[in-house]
Design a protein around this motif. Structure first.
Motif, PDB file in Angstrom:
ATOM      1  N   SER A  66      60.034  -0.099 -50.922  1.00 59.95           N
ATOM      2  CA  SER A  66      58.793  -0.552 -50.252  1.00 59.95           C
ATOM      3  C   SER A  66      58.585   0.310 -49.064  1.00 59.95           C
ATOM      4  CB  SER A  66      58.704  -1.671 -49.736  1.00 59.95           C
ATOM      5  OG  SER A  66      60.108  -2.282 -48.841  1.00 59.95           O
ATOM      6  N   LEU A  67      60.165   0.952 -49.060  1.00 61.46           N
ATOM      7  CA  LEU A  67      60.413   2.140 -47.802  1.00 61.46           C
ATOM      8  C   LEU A  67      59.813   3.563 -48.780  1.00 61.46           C
ATOM      9  CD1 LEU A  67      63.816   2.000 -46.356  1.00 61.46           C
ATOM     10  CD2 LEU A  67      61.568   2.387 -44.570  1.00 61.46           C
ATOM     11  N   GLU A  68      59.874   3.535 -49.757  1.00 56.78           N
ATOM     12  CA  GLU A  68      59.165   5.111 -50.404  1.00 56.78           C
ATOM     13  C   GLU A  68      58.184   5.051 -50.420  1.00 56.78           C
ATOM     14  OE1 GLU A  68      60.664   7.700 -51.452  1.00 56.78           O
ATOM     15  OE2 GLU A  68      62.293   6.873 -50.247  1.00 56.78           O
ATOM     16  N   TYR A  69      57.762   3.529 -50.675  1.00 53.71           N
ATOM     17  CA  TYR A  69      55.841   3.224 -51.337  1.00 53.71           C
ATOM     18  C   TYR A  69      54.693   3.367 -49.879  1.00 53.71           C
ATOM     19  CZ  TYR A  69      51.821   1.391 -51.942  1.00 53.71           C
ATOM     20  OH  TYR A  69      50.527   0.513 -52.477  1.00 53.71           O
ATOM     21  N   ILE A  70      55.873   2.919 -48.968  1.00 54.19           N
ATOM     22  CA  ILE A  70      55.508   2.831 -47.380  1.00 54.19           C
ATOM     23  C   ILE A  70      55.296   4.952 -46.145  1.00 54.19           C
ATOM     24  CG2 ILE A  70      56.440   3.334 -45.024  1.00 54.19           C
ATOM     25  CD1 ILE A  70      56.799   0.390 -45.215  1.00 54.19           C
ATOM     26  N   MET A  71      56.730   5.703 -47.787  1.00 52.99           N
ATOM     27  CA  MET A  71      56.477   7.327 -46.913  1.00 52.99           C
ATOM     28  C   MET A  71      55.246   7.866 -47.974  1.00 52.99           C
ATOM     29  SD  MET A  71      58.783   8.013 -44.725  1.00 52.99           S
ATOM     30  CE  MET A  71      59.626   6.929 -44.173  1.00 52.99           C
ATOM     31  N   LEU A  72      55.144   7.183 -49.242  1.00 50.07           N
ATOM     32  CA  LEU A  72      53.709   8.377 -50.087  1.00 50.07           C
ATOM     33  C   LEU A  72      53.354   7.902 -49.373  1.00 50.07           C
ATOM     34  CD1 LEU A  72      53.378   9.328 -52.548  1.00 50.07           C
ATOM     35  CD2 LEU A  72      53.470   7.124 -53.681  1.00 50.07           C
ATOM     36  N   SER A  73      52.810   6.782 -48.929  1.00 49.71           N
ATOM     37  CA  SER A  73      50.760   6.617 -48.337  1.00 49.71           C
ATOM     38  C   SER A  73      50.562   6.963 -46.545  1.00 49.71           C
ATOM     39  CB  SER A  73      50.334   4.650 -47.997  1.00 49.71           C
ATOM     40  OG  SER A  73      51.662   4.268 -46.925  1.00 49.71           O
ATOM     41  N   ILE A  74      52.131   7.158 -45.939  1.00 49.91           N
ATOM     42  CA  ILE A  74      52.154   8.496 -45.127  1.00 49.91           C
ATOM     43  C   ILE A  74      51.410   9.392 -45.171  1.00 49.91           C
ATOM     44  CG2 ILE A  74      52.983   9.123 -42.742  1.00 49.91           C
ATOM     45  CD1 ILE A  74      54.308   6.001 -42.953  1.00 49.91           C
ATOM     46  N   PHE A  75      52.568   9.973 -46.609  1.00 48.95           N
ATOM     47  CA  PHE A  75      51.934  11.223 -46.568  1.00 48.95           C
ATOM     48  C   PHE A  75      50.613  11.636 -46.977  1.00 48.95           C
ATOM     49  CE2 PHE A  75      52.167  14.206 -50.254  1.00 48.95           C
ATOM     50  CZ  PHE A  75      52.235  15.083 -49.313  1.00 48.95           C
ATOM     51  N   TRP A  76      50.356  10.508 -47.915  1.00 52.29           N
ATOM     52  CA  TRP A  76      48.681  10.963 -48.536  1.00 52.29           C
ATOM     53  C   TRP A  76      47.408  10.607 -47.008  1.00 52.29           C
ATOM     54  CZ3 TRP A  76      46.056   6.306 -51.327  1.00 52.29           C
ATOM     55  CH2 TRP A  76      44.695   7.088 -51.355  1.00 52.29           C
ATOM     56  N   LEU A  77      47.672  10.104 -46.352  1.00 54.05           N
ATOM     57  CA  LEU A  77      46.847   9.544 -45.371  1.00 54.05           C
ATOM     58  C   LEU A  77      47.496  10.859 -44.301  1.00 54.05           C
ATOM     59  CD1 LEU A  77      45.689   7.834 -43.636  1.00 54.05           C
ATOM     60  CD2 LEU A  77      47.564   7.167 -42.240  1.00 54.05           C
ATOM     61  N   MET A  78      48.330  11.456 -44.654  1.00 54.81           N
ATOM     62  CA  MET A  78      48.780  12.639 -43.013  1.00 54.81           C
ATOM     63  C   MET A  78      47.867  14.165 -43.740  1.00 54.81           C
ATOM     64  SD  MET A  78      52.434  12.722 -41.523  1.00 54.81           S
ATOM     65  CE  MET A  78      52.539  14.001 -42.039  1.00 54.81           C
ATOM     66  N   SER A  79      48.112  13.955 -45.419  1.00 54.94           N
ATOM     67  CA  SER A  79      47.766  15.008 -45.733  1.00 54.94           C
ATOM     68  C   SER A  79      46.030  14.589 -46.314  1.00 54.94           C
ATOM     69  CB  SER A  79      48.198  15.483 -47.241  1.00 54.94           C
ATOM     70  OG  SER A  79      47.568  14.187 -48.230  1.00 54.94           O
ATOM     71  N   MET A  80      45.442  13.596 -46.511  1.00 60.27           N
ATOM     72  CA  MET A  80      44.404  13.895 -46.152  1.00 60.27           C
ATOM     73  C   MET A  80      43.350  14.017 -44.703  1.00 60.27           C
ATOM     74  SD  MET A  80      42.940  10.282 -48.299  1.00 60.27           S
ATOM     75  CE  MET A  80      43.393   9.764 -47.123  1.00 60.27           C
ATOM     76  N   SER A  81      44.320  14.156 -43.526  1.00 61.38           N
ATOM     77  CA  SER A  81      43.722  14.116 -41.941  1.00 61.38           C
ATOM     78  C   SER A  81      43.820  15.887 -41.894  1.00 61.38           C
ATOM     79  CB  SER A  81      45.205  12.912 -41.112  1.00 61.38           C
ATOM     80  OG  SER A  81      44.890  11.611 -41.666  1.00 61.38           O
ATOM     81  N   ILE A  82      45.094  16.112 -42.057  1.00 59.05           N
ATOM     82  CA  ILE A  82      45.082  17.936 -42.792  1.00 59.05           C
ATOM     83  C   ILE A  82      44.123  18.467 -42.743  1.00 59.05           C
ATOM     84  CG2 ILE A  82      47.612  19.569 -42.266  1.00 59.05           C
ATOM     85  CD1 ILE A  82      48.901  17.606 -41.083  1.00 59.05           C
ATOM     86  N   ASP A  83      43.797  18.826 -44.302  1.00 59.31           N
ATOM     87  CA  ASP A  83      43.380  18.776 -44.622  1.00 59.31           C
ATOM     88  C   ASP A  83      41.608  18.774 -44.046  1.00 59.31           C
ATOM     89  OD1 ASP A  83      42.309  20.194 -47.238  1.00 59.31           O
ATOM     90  OD2 ASP A  83      41.385  18.483 -48.596  1.00 59.31           O
ATOM     91  N   THR A  84      41.325  17.872 -43.676  1.00 60.57           N
ATOM     92  CA  THR A  84      39.889  17.186 -43.517  1.00 60.57           C
ATOM     93  C   THR A  84      39.498  18.093 -41.260  1.00 60.57           C
ATOM     94  OG1 THR A  84      39.776  14.628 -43.890  1.00 60.57           O
ATOM     95  CG2 THR A  84      38.207  15.208 -42.098  1.00 60.57           C
TER      96      THR A  84
END
Length: 98
Positions: free
Chosen positions: A34-52
């Motif tokens: 579950s910690l790795e899943y949280i890290m993956l979702s944060i990575f996904w959110l950060m990459s979309m935010s920085i790309d935007t």
């Protein structure tokens, strides 16, 4: 429209990961997953935010590196726990025995 759906799905996956992390108390492996899943979702959110925003993606790569190091450390602790106690069940050992 589609970008807001991606943000919403990332936030929902983050909340689901936190719920599993809080409710999973029987096995260490479930907690680490579950910690790795949280890290993956944060990575996904950060990459979309920085790309935007049009920013540099080096920060996202540093975050991904730290997430991989966290996963390796968690697996090392899991292996150490299984070797010393025989399983990863939290009910089978006491912190006073270590």
């Amino acid at each position: 429209m589609s970008l807001s759906v991606f943000y919403l799905s990332s936030l929902v996956s983050l909340i689901c990961g936190f719920m599993v992390f809080v409710s999973s108390r029987k096995h260490l492996l479930n907690t680490l997953l579950s910690l790795e899943y949280i890290m993956l979702s944060i990575f996904w959110l950060m990459s979309m935010s920085i790309d935007t925003l049009g920013g540099d993606k080096y920060f996202v790569l540093f975050f991904l590196t730290f997430a991989a190091c966290e996963g390796a450390l968690g697996l090392a602790l899991l292996v150490s726990l299984v070797r010393s106690h025989g399983n990863d069940n939290f009910d089978s050992f006491s912190s006073l025995q270590c």
